[in-house]
Design a protein around this motif. Structure first.
Motif, PDB file in Angstrom:
ATOM      1  N   GLU A   7       4.416  15.903  -6.132  1.00  0.00           N
ATOM      2  CA  GLU A   7       4.515  16.377  -4.982  1.00  0.00           C
ATOM      3  C   GLU A   7       3.627  15.286  -4.090  1.00  0.00           C
ATOM      4  O   GLU A   7       4.014  15.088  -2.962  1.00  0.00           O
ATOM      5  N   THR A   8       2.786  14.692  -4.561  1.00  0.00           N
ATOM      6  CA  THR A   8       1.914  13.734  -3.924  1.00  0.00           C
ATOM      7  C   THR A   8       2.687  12.418  -3.414  1.00  0.00           C
ATOM      8  O   THR A   8       2.572  11.971  -2.308  1.00  0.00           O
ATOM      9  N   LEU A   9       3.709  12.188  -4.264  1.00  0.00           N
ATOM     10  CA  LEU A   9       4.659  11.154  -4.099  1.00  0.00           C
ATOM     11  C   LEU A   9       5.559  11.421  -2.942  1.00  0.00           C
ATOM     12  O   LEU A   9       5.904  10.578  -1.869  1.00  0.00           O
ATOM     13  N   ASP A  10       5.936  12.782  -2.869  1.00  0.00           N
ATOM     14  CA  ASP A  10       6.997  13.069  -1.965  1.00  0.00           C
ATOM     15  C   ASP A  10       6.328  13.059  -0.568  1.00  0.00           C
ATOM     16  O   ASP A  10       6.975  12.791   0.633  1.00  0.00           O
ATOM     17  N   GLN A  11       5.026  13.671  -0.582  1.00  0.00           N
ATOM     18  CA  GLN A  11       4.337  13.762   0.487  1.00  0.00           C
ATOM     19  C   GLN A  11       4.149  12.292   1.213  1.00  0.00           C
ATOM     20  O   GLN A  11       4.122  12.167   2.559  1.00  0.00           O
ATOM     21  N   GLY A  18       6.933   3.476   7.288  1.00  0.00           N
ATOM     22  CA  GLY A  18       7.755   2.374   6.883  1.00  0.00           C
ATOM     23  C   GLY A  18       7.382   2.204   5.151  1.00  0.00           C
ATOM     24  O   GLY A  18       6.729   2.622   4.521  1.00  0.00           O
ATOM     25  N   LEU A  19       8.584   1.062   4.767  1.00  0.00           N
ATOM     26  CA  LEU A  19       8.458   0.800   3.283  1.00  0.00           C
ATOM     27  C   LEU A  19       7.222   0.077   2.968  1.00  0.00           C
ATOM     28  O   LEU A  19       6.477   0.497   1.939  1.00  0.00           O
ATOM     29  N   ASP A  25       0.558   2.783  -0.450  1.00  0.00           N
ATOM     30  CA  ASP A  25      -0.185   3.972  -0.870  1.00  0.00           C
ATOM     31  C   ASP A  25       0.376   4.242  -2.241  1.00  0.00           C
ATOM     32  O   ASP A  25      -0.501   4.601  -3.135  1.00  0.00           O
ATOM     33  N   LEU A  26       1.459   3.917  -2.506  1.00  0.00           N
ATOM     34  CA  LEU A  26       1.878   4.157  -4.088  1.00  0.00           C
ATOM     35  C   LEU A  26       1.061   3.223  -5.018  1.00  0.00           C
ATOM     36  O   LEU A  26       0.747   3.723  -6.168  1.00  0.00           O
ATOM     37  N   THR A  27       0.829   1.942  -4.707  1.00  0.00           N
ATOM     38  CA  THR A  27       0.150   1.041  -5.617  1.00  0.00           C
ATOM     39  C   THR A  27      -1.318   1.660  -5.720  1.00  0.00           C
ATOM     40  O   THR A  27      -1.892   1.704  -6.983  1.00  0.00           O
ATOM     41  N   SER A  56      -2.051  -3.007  -4.360  1.00  0.00           N
ATOM     42  CA  SER A  56      -3.403  -2.156  -4.268  1.00  0.00           C
ATOM     43  C   SER A  56      -4.518  -2.916  -3.580  1.00  0.00           C
ATOM     44  O   SER A  56      -4.692  -4.120  -3.873  1.00  0.00           O
ATOM     45  N   SER A  57      -5.671  -2.329  -3.300  1.00  0.00           N
ATOM     46  CA  SER A  57      -6.957  -2.912  -2.854  1.00  0.00           C
ATOM     47  C   SER A  57      -7.615  -3.745  -4.052  1.00  0.00           C
ATOM     48  O   SER A  57      -7.318  -3.094  -5.193  1.00  0.00           O
ATOM     49  N   GLY A  58      -8.059  -4.830  -3.836  1.00  0.00           N
ATOM     50  CA  GLY A  58      -8.749  -5.562  -4.935  1.00  0.00           C
ATOM     51  C   GLY A  58      -7.669  -6.395  -5.832  1.00  0.00           C
ATOM     52  O   GLY A  58      -8.450  -6.975  -6.623  1.00  0.00           O
ATOM     53  N   LEU A  59      -6.415  -6.553  -5.385  1.00  0.00           N
ATOM     54  CA  LEU A  59      -5.532  -7.307  -6.147  1.00  0.00           C
ATOM     55  C   LEU A  59      -5.475  -8.752  -5.811  1.00  0.00           C
ATOM     56  O   LEU A  59      -5.475  -9.024  -4.572  1.00  0.00           O
ATOM     57  N   PRO A  60      -5.962  -9.655  -6.475  1.00  0.00           N
ATOM     58  CA  PRO A  60      -5.959 -11.338  -6.184  1.00  0.00           C
ATOM     59  C   PRO A  60      -4.503 -11.546  -5.792  1.00  0.00           C
ATOM     60  O   PRO A  60      -3.537 -11.242  -6.680  1.00  0.00           O
TER      61      PRO A  60
END
Length: 233
Positions: A7-11, A18-19, A25-27, A56-60
């Motif tokens: 449900e969270t991913l659908d939302q 946009g993509l 958000d997904l990462t 995601s945040s914090g990804l080198p």
């Protein structure tokens, strides 16, 4: 994966602008859902080359980029072969020596790359990074299910993006046709010639000046409109 995750991913997909927004958000959600994951990224092949669409945040940034430059690494292998790649401890890894040295320097010790089934794309992967040896072992099944669900969301976002691009192409084509038709009409009235001859003259002028036909017609229409405005003043 729990129904709450689906449900969270659908939302997230529904409210995405946009993509890029959806993938970021997904990462971030993937890091929160998969035990041991410190960072996550999405690799997709576009314009015949692999690239990271979101992280995601914090990804080198170099964690994926070094793989693309070398043409070797877990996310490259997963995207190109369609098979998962897992390294429990990069300190003992021998498959990707150039990449492994860089990853260890950033503090990464454990990597899991899962292929994504993306319509119309020849390679895509969801990549997880951990900071301790074997830290992703307990989350591999959760990561696999998350990747399957994420592929559905990414496919939908890509379909929306393609429809938007197609609509933009149609609008551009219609605008071009309108400008060309106006230019033909101006030449017909000015030179007292038929539409076929007017079009041929425009094409020859475009080839002779090495200016695109639409741009040439746009300039002609603009000059004619400017002259008409000055006559009315």
């Amino acid at each position: 994966m729990t129904s709450e995750t689906s449900e969270t991913l659908d939302q997230a997909m529904a409210r995405s602008q946009g993509l890029d927004t959806l993938l970021r958000d997904l990462t971030d959600r993937a890091v929160g859902r998969v035990p041991g994951a410190a960072a996550c990224s999405v690799t997709v092949r576009r314009a015949d080359r692999l690239m990271t669409l979101a992280g995601s945040s914090g990804l080198p940034s170099g964690l994926d980029l070094r793989q693309y430059e070398n043409g070797s690494g877990p996310c490259v292998d997963a995207a190109e072969t369609g098979s998962p790649r897992y390294s429990a401890d990069l300190a003992e890894e021998t498959r990707w020596p150039a990449y492994t040295e860089y990853a260890l320097a950033t503090g990464v010790r454990c990597v899991l790359a899962l292929p994504l089934a993306i319509d119309g794309e020849t390679g895509a992967a969801l990549n997880f990074y951990g900071l301790r040896p074997h830290c992703l072992a307990d989350g591999r099944e959760e990561a696999r299910v998350f990747a399957e669900r994420a592929a559905d969301a990414v496919n939908e976002a890509l379909r929306v993006e393609r429809r938007q691009a197609s609509a933009a192409d149609v609008r551009t084509a219609l605008l071009s046709r309108s400008v060309i038709d106006q230019a033909v009409g101006i030449l017909m009235a000015r030179e007292r010639i038929d539409a076929h001859l007017a079009m041929e003259r425009l094409r020859r002028a475009s080839q002779h000046t090495n200016v695109k036909l639409r741009d040439l017609c746009d300039e002609l229409v603009a000059r004619a409109s400017g002259g008409a405005s000055r006559r009315r003043q």
